[in-house]
Design a protein around this motif. Sequence first.
Motif, mmCIF file in Angstrom:
data_model
loop_
_atom_site.group_PDB
_atom_site.id
_atom_site.type_symbol
_atom_site.label_atom_id
_atom_site.label_comp_id
_atom_site.label_asym_id
_atom_site.label_seq_id
_atom_site.Cartn_x
_atom_site.Cartn_y
_atom_site.Cartn_z
ATOM 1 N N PRO A 1 30.167 37.235 35.729
ATOM 2 C CA PRO A 1 31.515 37.876 35.503
ATOM 3 C C PRO A 1 32.628 37.779 34.846
ATOM 4 N N PRO A 2 32.957 38.168 34.201
ATOM 5 C CA PRO A 2 33.649 37.934 32.723
ATOM 6 C C PRO A 2 35.206 38.274 33.155
ATOM 7 N N ALA A 3 35.959 36.785 33.039
ATOM 8 C CA ALA A 3 37.632 36.324 33.540
ATOM 9 C C ALA A 3 38.263 37.326 32.873
ATOM 10 N N GLY A 4 39.595 37.956 33.840
ATOM 11 C CA GLY A 4 40.454 38.994 33.755
ATOM 12 C C GLY A 4 40.212 39.892 32.598
ATOM 13 N N CYS A 5 39.033 40.340 33.191
ATOM 14 C CA CYS A 5 38.327 41.129 32.270
ATOM 15 C C CYS A 5 37.548 42.129 33.035
ATOM 16 N N THR A 6 37.625 43.797 33.633
ATOM 17 C CA THR A 6 37.202 44.551 34.037
ATOM 18 C C THR A 6 36.051 45.848 33.028
ATOM 19 N N VAL A 7 34.553 45.718 33.190
ATOM 20 C CA VAL A 7 33.943 46.503 32.082
ATOM 21 C C VAL A 7 33.689 47.730 32.966
ATOM 22 N N LEU A 8 34.229 48.766 32.938
ATOM 23 C CA LEU A 8 34.291 50.266 33.365
ATOM 24 C C LEU A 8 32.457 50.917 32.685
ATOM 25 N N ILE A 9 31.886 51.102 32.589
ATOM 26 C CA ILE A 9 31.485 52.599 32.555
ATOM 27 C C ILE A 9 30.649 53.996 32.968
ATOM 28 N N GLU A 10 31.364 54.509 32.598
ATOM 29 C CA GLU A 10 30.453 56.213 32.747
ATOM 30 C C GLU A 10 29.022 56.655 32.287
ATOM 31 N N ALA A 11 28.848 57.309 33.336
ATOM 32 C CA ALA A 11 27.704 58.038 33.361
ATOM 33 C C ALA A 11 27.393 58.743 33.414
#
Length: 348
Positions: free
Chosen positions: A107-117
């Motif tokens: 996982p990337p440090a200090g980042c949120t990856v938000l995916i809408e499907a």
Amino acid sequence: MASKKAHEVDAFLSRPDTSFPVILLYGPDPGLVSERAETVVRHSGVAPDDPFSHVSLQADELERDIGRLFDEARTLSLFGGRRLVRVRGAGNGRNLADAVADLAADPPAGCTVLIEAGDLRKSAPLRTQAERGRAAMALPCFQDEDKALDRMIDEELAQAGLAIDRAARETLRARLGADRLASRGEVRKLCLFALGKGQITQEDVEAIVGDVSAETVDEAVDAAASGEVKRLPELIGRLVSSGTSTFQLHGALLRFFQALQVMRGEVEAKGTPVSAVVERRRPHFRRRPALEAALGAWDGAGVAAVLGRLEHDILLSRRESALAVTVMRRSLIEIGVEAARRRARARR
């Protein structure tokens, strides 16, 4: 497995958990997916209007250049704090699914990856990778049920300081549900209309609230054409209860299969891949998975047979108006069953 059941999603989103920096929101209700995505954004602590910390990407563009997702996810914030990378319009793309697997494992440090499907099958690669990943969370967003609708209505009424009588609530509920954001918008419009009255009546609802469930026509056409037979009874029920014109549905089906006939001709005559033909049509991202599935399932002869059947059903509905709903139901079910059979044969 890192996933929640549909009724657990709101509770999970109310308590932000950064141990799952990769979040997948998926389901047939795009309004609900979008509304819950906004909840994630609010809890992330990232300002939506900050271009250095909040990045929005389109899934179809990432399929052609998936490296951009990794670049954005692993970029450090210029001024410190967390970053948010929001991916919209995800579907069955393989590159994005593989990227989710990599990001969930490292996982990337200090980042949120938000995916809408959109609506993803249980076996869909994107959903599978999100559920398997140790740092990913898959959150289903299904159509509003009565309890969820009542809760949303109560929230808006409480904010406006209004009450509603039983008859008005039932009428309102019947006109909502196809899309969460659209439904909430209609309730807010109703509250504004009734502001200062104290209580909303059935007459208020009938005067101001549109029939959001009319959007179900596209959903029903897509479900039938792509063989999603299990969804049809609920969709048909919504069409009937909302008083949708049978001609409106038959017309939508006819236009869909006429377009499919043209696209199928390109696939069979030129050997063009299904995905490329669909890409040139540039359908709305919500409808793209169903269009690809339908184009892959139906051959030219099958499409021609459906068009002939629809012309017969439209004529029958006009001649025998008392049977119009029955004919509409039969059209959807028969097309859906045939599409499901064709997809099953193709997988063998």
